[in-house]
Scaffold this active site. Structure first.
Site, PDB file in Angstrom:
ATOM      1  CB  SER A 102      -8.913  11.758  38.227  1.00  0.00           C
ATOM      2  OG  SER A 102     -10.131  11.537  38.882  1.00  0.00           O
ATOM      3  N   GLY A 149     -12.761  -3.478  33.976  1.00  0.00           N
ATOM      4  CA  GLY A 149     -13.278  -3.265  35.335  1.00  0.00           C
ATOM      5  C   GLY A 149     -14.512  -2.380  35.320  1.00  0.00           C
ATOM      6  CD  GLU A 156     -12.955  -0.982  38.942  1.00  0.00           C
ATOM      7  OE1 GLU A 156     -13.000  -1.244  37.741  1.00  0.00           O
ATOM      8  OE2 GLU A 156     -12.910  -1.852  39.838  1.00  0.00           O
TER       9      GLU A 156
HETATM   10  N1  CAA Z   1      -6.236   1.228  26.585  1.00  0.00           N
HETATM   11  C1  CAA Z   1      -4.938   1.223  26.182  1.00  0.00           C
HETATM   12  N2  CAA Z   1      -4.123   2.291  26.264  1.00  0.00           N
HETATM   13  C2  CAA Z   1      -4.656   3.419  26.770  1.00  0.00           C
HETATM   14  C3  CAA Z   1      -5.992   3.506  27.199  1.00  0.00           C
HETATM   15  C4  CAA Z   1      -6.795   2.337  27.074  1.00  0.00           C
HETATM   16  N3  CAA Z   1      -8.067   2.318  27.486  1.00  0.00           N
HETATM   17  N4  CAA Z   1      -6.221   4.749  27.653  1.00  0.00           N
HETATM   18  C5  CAA Z   1      -5.062   5.430  27.508  1.00  0.00           C
HETATM   19  N5  CAA Z   1      -4.124   4.626  26.964  1.00  0.00           N
HETATM   20  C6  CAA Z   1      -2.736   4.957  26.608  1.00  0.00           C
HETATM   21  C7  CAA Z   1      -2.688   6.086  25.581  1.00  0.00           C
HETATM   22  O1  CAA Z   1      -2.764   5.591  24.274  1.00  0.00           O
HETATM   23  C8  CAA Z   1      -1.360   6.716  25.889  1.00  0.00           C
HETATM   24  O2  CAA Z   1      -0.317   5.951  25.317  1.00  0.00           O
HETATM   25  P1  CAA Z   1       0.691   6.579  24.202  1.00  0.00           P
HETATM   26  O3  CAA Z   1       1.206   7.864  24.790  1.00  0.00           O
HETATM   27  O4  CAA Z   1       1.719   5.534  24.016  1.00  0.00           O
HETATM   28  O5  CAA Z   1      -0.152   6.813  22.992  1.00  0.00           O
HETATM   29  C9  CAA Z   1      -1.214   6.535  27.387  1.00  0.00           C
HETATM   30  O6  CAA Z   1      -2.069   5.468  27.761  1.00  0.00           O
HETATM   31  C10 CAA Z   1      -1.574   7.786  28.160  1.00  0.00           C
HETATM   32  O7  CAA Z   1      -2.898   8.107  27.820  1.00  0.00           O
HETATM   33  P2  CAA Z   1      -3.506   9.552  28.011  1.00  0.00           P
HETATM   34  O8  CAA Z   1      -2.571  10.569  27.430  1.00  0.00           O
HETATM   35  O9  CAA Z   1      -4.923   9.521  27.501  1.00  0.00           O
HETATM   36  O10 CAA Z   1      -3.460   9.712  29.600  1.00  0.00           O
HETATM   37  P3  CAA Z   1      -4.067  10.833  30.525  1.00  0.00           P
HETATM   38  O11 CAA Z   1      -3.055  11.184  31.530  1.00  0.00           O
HETATM   39  O12 CAA Z   1      -4.661  11.935  29.694  1.00  0.00           O
HETATM   40  O13 CAA Z   1      -5.238  10.058  31.326  1.00  0.00           O
HETATM   41  C11 CAA Z   1      -7.350   9.051  31.781  1.00  0.00           C
HETATM   42  C12 CAA Z   1      -6.268   9.382  30.749  1.00  0.00           C
HETATM   43  C13 CAA Z   1      -8.424   8.324  30.984  1.00  0.00           C
HETATM   44  C14 CAA Z   1      -7.940  10.267  32.427  1.00  0.00           C
HETATM   45  C15 CAA Z   1      -6.749   8.086  32.848  1.00  0.00           C
HETATM   46  O14 CAA Z   1      -5.777   8.737  33.636  1.00  0.00           O
HETATM   47  C16 CAA Z   1      -7.794   7.507  33.750  1.00  0.00           C
HETATM   48  O15 CAA Z   1      -8.486   6.555  33.372  1.00  0.00           O
HETATM   49  N6  CAA Z   1      -7.928   8.025  35.004  1.00  0.00           N
HETATM   50  C17 CAA Z   1      -8.828   7.433  35.984  1.00  0.00           C
HETATM   51  C18 CAA Z   1      -8.073   6.469  36.858  1.00  0.00           C
HETATM   52  C19 CAA Z   1      -8.969   5.436  37.477  1.00  0.00           C
HETATM   53  O16 CAA Z   1      -9.867   4.899  36.842  1.00  0.00           O
HETATM   54  N7  CAA Z   1      -8.698   5.083  38.716  1.00  0.00           N
HETATM   55  C20 CAA Z   1      -9.438   4.047  39.369  1.00  0.00           C
HETATM   56  C21 CAA Z   1      -8.651   3.501  40.510  1.00  0.00           C
HETATM   57  S1  CAA Z   1      -8.740   1.755  40.639  1.00  0.00           S
HETATM   58  C22 CAA Z   1     -10.136   1.409  41.534  1.00  0.00           C
HETATM   59  O17 CAA Z   1     -10.967   2.232  41.786  1.00  0.00           O
HETATM   60  C23 CAA Z   1     -10.260  -0.028  41.896  1.00  0.00           C
HETATM   61  C24 CAA Z   1     -11.018  -0.327  43.141  1.00  0.00           C
HETATM   62  O18 CAA Z   1     -10.428  -0.600  44.156  1.00  0.00           O
HETATM   63  C25 CAA Z   1     -12.484  -0.440  43.085  1.00  0.00           C
END
Ligand code: CAA
Length: 392
Positions: free
Chosen positions: A132, A242, A363
């Site tokens: 995560s 995704g 995801e």
């Molecule tokens: N679009 C564009 N940019 C984004 C974004 C988005 N949706 N979400 C975040 N960002 C950017 C932010 O703007 C920030 O950039 P700046 O610092 O330049 O402004 C940067 O990314 C960091 O963002 P956060 O500070 O919000 O990051 P965070 O550490 O707090 O994490 C989170 C945010 C949403 C929890 C993220 O870590 C997350 O989505 N975690 C889950 C990971 C995940 O989905 N893993 C799945 C694995 S893949 C898989 O499962 C595939 C498979 O095989 C089936």
């Protein structure tokens, strides 16, 4: 506002439905039981155009919209979610990521192979200690001038033992935090790519999930996606799309279990009449139908927003959160409707119940979707103030 599929979307739905019944249904229980990869079925999915549905026709793709894609995902997931996760990763994460953010050379080199299924792709973000918390990447891609030297371990990689191409998210400059992360296209035939243990999973058991190790893999600079440091944003953007695919998968699992529950409830008799005529069962079916329809609206809306160039981050998170919770809740109810038969492996509902669980995890877990949604509420994107004073 239209709530009907276009003729083209309707024909995609019909084609996916027929394909699923003819090619995927036979053997689906055995493939699940034996963790047998659906190699032949994936090949046929490639021939049918299900592996590169949204890719431009000039690269051999279907040139279809996201709604057609989610409609096909839903139909295929009603029967075989091992196949639909392979389809989802290839379409939403790998093909869409390369087509949207890759260079012309990357698109020309890789997309034609990926859309036919000649190559299957994997998306390599999760690590043993970064699931995560995706910014905490320990895999490193050290800048060596012409190439990156890639080292590290990725976990839970869908298609891991079968894919020819990985998109690997890795840290190049630790001091820059998430702005020092890159996304690299890695061919699995390259020296140093090692496929590790295969996971023995609760659900989607026929899909192939592995740990992957990268030991001093040389990745040409030309295989970096986007500018230096774009890797984390790339991963977030690609995952937003995704999540629409996985939401459609969850919707399909719920709808598949519901269709089986209705059929069974009309056939099975107890106390002198079909169990569907007992209110306890009839009300379950009504709740299932209502929540599945609500999930469908959220999923299709997120896809529609993506097709119309709108910001769909929250819509995708809501669709995945709700559809996956509906899938879990109603596959459990579908097993309950089937009684003892629902608990044995000859009936599809127990498999659908096991498959539903992963949609709340991969995801982005349900908890991560709530983080995305709540941040967008608090930043004002999802909240229009109506109450201007405390005493209105
Ligand atoms: N679009 C564009 N940019 C984004 C974004 C988005 N949706 N979400 C975040 N960002 C950017 C932010 O703007 C920030 O950039 P700046 O610092 O330049 O402004 C940067 O990314 C960091 O963002 P956060 O500070 O919000 O990051 P965070 O550490 O707090 O994490 C989170 C945010 C949403 C929890 C993220 O870590 C997350 O989505 N975690 C889950 C990971 C995940 O989905 N893993 C799945 C694995 S893949 C898989 O499962 C595939 C498979 O095989 C089936």
């Amino acid at each position: 506002m239209y709530f009907e599929l276009t003729e083209e979307q309707q024909s995609v739905k019909q084609a996916a439905r027929e394909f699923t019944q003819i090619e995927l249904l036979p053997g689906v229980i055995d493939r699940d039981r034996n963790m047998q990869h659906p190699t032949e079925q994936v090949k046929k999915m490639g021939e049918m155009g299900f592996l590169g549905m949204m890719v431009d026709e000039k690269y051999g793709g279907g040139g279809l919209d996201s709604i057609s894609y989610v409609v096909a995902m839903e139909e295929i997931s009603k029967v075989d979610s091992s196949c639909s996760v392979i389809m989802s990763v290839n379409n939403s994460l790998v093909c869409w990521g390369i087509e949207t953010y890759g260079s012309d050379e990357q698109k020309e080199t890789y997309l034609p192979r990926l859309v036919t299924g000649e190559w299957i792709g994997s998306f390599c973000l999760s690590e043993p200690e970064a699931g995560s918390d995706a910014t905490s990447q320990r895999t490193t891609a050290i800048d060596m001038g012409d190439y990156y030297l890639l080292n590290g371990t990725k976990n839970w990689i869908t298609n891991g033992g079968k894919s020819s191409l990985h998109i690997v998210i890795a840290q190049t400059d630790v001091a820059k935090g998430h702005r020092g992360i890159n996304a690299l296209i890695v061919e699995t035939s390259w020296d140093g790519v090692v496929v590790g243990a295969k996971e023995d999973k609760l659900g989607i058991r026929a899909s192939d999930t592995h740990t992957i190790m990268y030991n001093d893999v040389k990745v040409p600079k030309s295989n970096r996606i986007g500018e230096d440091g774009f890797g984390f944003k790339f991963a977030m953007k690609v995952l937003s799309g995704g999540r629409i695919g996985i939401a459609a998968q969850a919707l399909g699992i719920a709808a598949g279990a519901y269709e089986l529950a209705v059929k069974y409830a009309k056939e099975r008799e107890a106390f002198g009449k079909p169990i569907s005529q007992h209110q306890a069962v009839a009300f379950k079916l009504a709740d299932m139908a209502t929540e599945i329809e609500a999930a469908r609206l959220l999923v299709y809306r997120a896809a529609w927003m993506k097709d119309n160039g709108m910001d769909y981050t929250s819509a995708a998170a809501m669709a995945k959160l709700f559809a996956s919770e509906v899938a879990m809740r109603h596959t459990i109810e579908a097993v309950q409707v089937h009684g003892g038969y629902g608990y044995v492996k000859e009936y599809h509902v127990e498999r659908l119940m096991r498959d539903a669980k992963i949609t709340q995890i991969y995801e982005g877990t349900s908890e991560m979707q709530r983080i995305v949604i709540s941040r967008n509420i608090l930043s004002g994107q999802l909240y229009e103030p109506l109450w201007k004073t405390d005493h209105q």
